[in-house]
Enzyme design. Structure first.
Site, PDB file in Angstrom:
ATOM      1  N   ASP A  67       0.812  -1.209   0.000  1.00  0.00           N
ATOM      2  CA  ASP A  67       0.000   0.000   0.000  1.00  0.00           C
ATOM      3  C   ASP A  67       0.850   1.265   0.000  1.00  0.00           C
ATOM      4  O   ASP A  67       2.073   1.208   0.211  1.00  0.00           O
ATOM      5  CB  ASP A  67      -0.975  -0.005   1.194  1.00  0.00           C
ATOM      6  CG  ASP A  67      -0.334  -0.469   2.497  1.00  0.00           C
ATOM      7  OD1 ASP A  67       0.905  -0.461   2.573  1.00  0.00           O
ATOM      8  OD2 ASP A  67      -1.062  -0.845   3.418  1.00  0.00           O
ATOM      9  N   ASN A 136      -7.919  -3.148  14.102  1.00  0.00           N
ATOM     10  CA  ASN A 136      -9.301  -3.422  13.670  1.00  0.00           C
ATOM     11  C   ASN A 136      -9.376  -4.599  12.693  1.00  0.00           C
ATOM     12  O   ASN A 136     -10.405  -4.827  12.078  1.00  0.00           O
ATOM     13  CB  ASN A 136      -9.923  -2.168  13.039  1.00  0.00           C
ATOM     14  CG  ASN A 136      -9.195  -1.731  11.771  1.00  0.00           C
ATOM     15  OD1 ASN A 136      -8.232  -2.366  11.357  1.00  0.00           O
ATOM     16  ND2 ASN A 136      -9.653  -0.656  11.165  1.00  0.00           N
ATOM     17  N   HIS A 138      -7.523  -4.993   9.928  1.00  0.00           N
ATOM     18  CA  HIS A 138      -7.237  -4.729   8.511  1.00  0.00           C
ATOM     19  C   HIS A 138      -5.931  -5.382   8.061  1.00  0.00           C
ATOM     20  O   HIS A 138      -5.032  -5.617   8.866  1.00  0.00           O
ATOM     21  CB  HIS A 138      -7.280  -3.230   8.172  1.00  0.00           C
ATOM     22  CG  HIS A 138      -6.129  -2.404   8.637  1.00  0.00           C
ATOM     23  ND1 HIS A 138      -6.263  -1.107   9.083  1.00  0.00           N
ATOM     24  CD2 HIS A 138      -4.794  -2.652   8.702  1.00  0.00           C
ATOM     25  CE1 HIS A 138      -5.089  -0.611   9.390  1.00  0.00           C
ATOM     26  NE2 HIS A 138      -4.175  -1.534   9.176  1.00  0.00           N
ATOM     27  N   GLU A 143      -9.834  -1.879   5.044  1.00  0.00           N
ATOM     28  CA  GLU A 143     -10.514  -1.620   6.311  1.00  0.00           C
ATOM     29  C   GLU A 143     -11.765  -2.503   6.415  1.00  0.00           C
ATOM     30  O   GLU A 143     -12.220  -3.067   5.397  1.00  0.00           O
ATOM     31  CB  GLU A 143     -10.906  -0.138   6.371  1.00  0.00           C
ATOM     32  CG  GLU A 143      -9.717   0.822   6.330  1.00  0.00           C
ATOM     33  CD  GLU A 143      -8.971   0.940   7.671  1.00  0.00           C
ATOM     34  OE1 GLU A 143      -8.896  -0.053   8.426  1.00  0.00           O
ATOM     35  OE2 GLU A 143      -8.452   2.033   7.939  1.00  0.00           O
TER      36      GLU A 143
END
Ligand code: GLP
Length: 260
Positions: A67, A136, A138, A143
């Site tokens: 990313d 979370n 990811h 996400e």
């Protein structure tokens, strides 16, 4: 999924480094998917060490990073491009033309995302994808609610992710709102997925990813679909796992891991 627990993050990183070394030695043109963040930092130090000692040659290696932030130039000190050159590439003999990042400054971001997919395909696909995990759940910047078959695209970051990554910027306000990330579908096409997670703060996300239901709310749970997903943990990241004893028992009875 193969869940491997090591006493600490350094021992776990050693295992990761040896596995990557094995792939680099075996393949004529190894393609490695890389991640940023704190988690793989010691792994990168070990790969540099192997290179300096002469046991690892990166001249044939091709890399694709997961990313990159939208709007940051490669030279920006908080860009993932800068992170990777600083922490790995500048210290090994990889060819600059073999290194690939999503370009957060591309004039046509959508077209660039498709080009990135094609570049991966042209390279013959990714042999091993290194992954961290967000608190979370990811992976990359996929996400919660990301499609489990998503491809490389632009993703809007959650406030929680921006807060977690504020340490790499001056403050949360400086963290971009958007990033380009390989999709979950893209990640799942890697021949091996190697997820590393260290520390108590990852324990819940790890338990949800490994033992929870397959759900877009926990993107890392998509690794349950992968035929060769390795989850490499330190002791602190295992505190919420129900089947911890079983994972340790399996590892102790797998002689193929003992060679590492
Ligand atoms: C970031 C990155 C991920 C990384 C994750 C965990 O947001 N996009 O690729 O794996 O968060 O980061 P860390 O390793 O610093 O905990």
């Amino acid at each position: 999924m193969e869940i491997i627990v090591q006493p600490d993050s350094q021992k776990a990183s050693w295992l990761a480094a040896k596995l990557i070394k094995k792939i680099i030695l075996e393949k004529p043109r190894p393609v490695i998917g890389l991640a940023t963040g704190n988690t793989p930092l010691f792994l990168y130090k070990l790969l540099i060490k192997m290179y300096r000692e002469g046991s690892l040659d990166f001249s044939r290696v091709v890399t694709f990073n997961l990313d990159e932030y939208v709007g940051l130039s490669p030279g920006h000190p908080s860009s993932y491009h800068h992170f990777m050159w600083e922490n790995l590439f500048s210290q090994i003999n990889i060819r600059p033309e073999s290194v690939h990042f999503p370009n957060g400054l591309a004039a046509d971001l959508q077209a660039h995302c498709q080009d990135y997919e094609q570049e991966i395909e042209k390279a013959g696909g990714i042999d091993i994808q290194v992954l961290g995990i967000g608190v979370n759940g990811h992976i990359g910047y996929n996400e919660p609610t990301s499609s489990l078959s998503s491809r490389t695209r632009i993703e809007i970051l959650t406030e929680q992710t921006r807060k977690s990554n504020a340490v790499f910027f001056g403050s949360k306000d400086e963290v971009p709102f958007k990033a380009i990330t390989m999709g979950i579908g893209t990640i799942l096409e890697a021949r091996i997925c190697l997820l590393m997670a260290f520390g108590q703060k990852k324990a819940r996300a790890v338990a949800q990813a490994v033992e929870g239901p397959l759900t877009a709310m926990v993107p890392a749970s998509a690794l349950q679909l992968h035929p060769q997903a390795i989850v490499l943990l330190d002791q602190d990241a295992t505190t919420e796992l129900k089947y911890l004893d079983y994972y340790k028992w399996v590892y102790d009875h797998k002689p193929e891991w003992q060679e590492y």
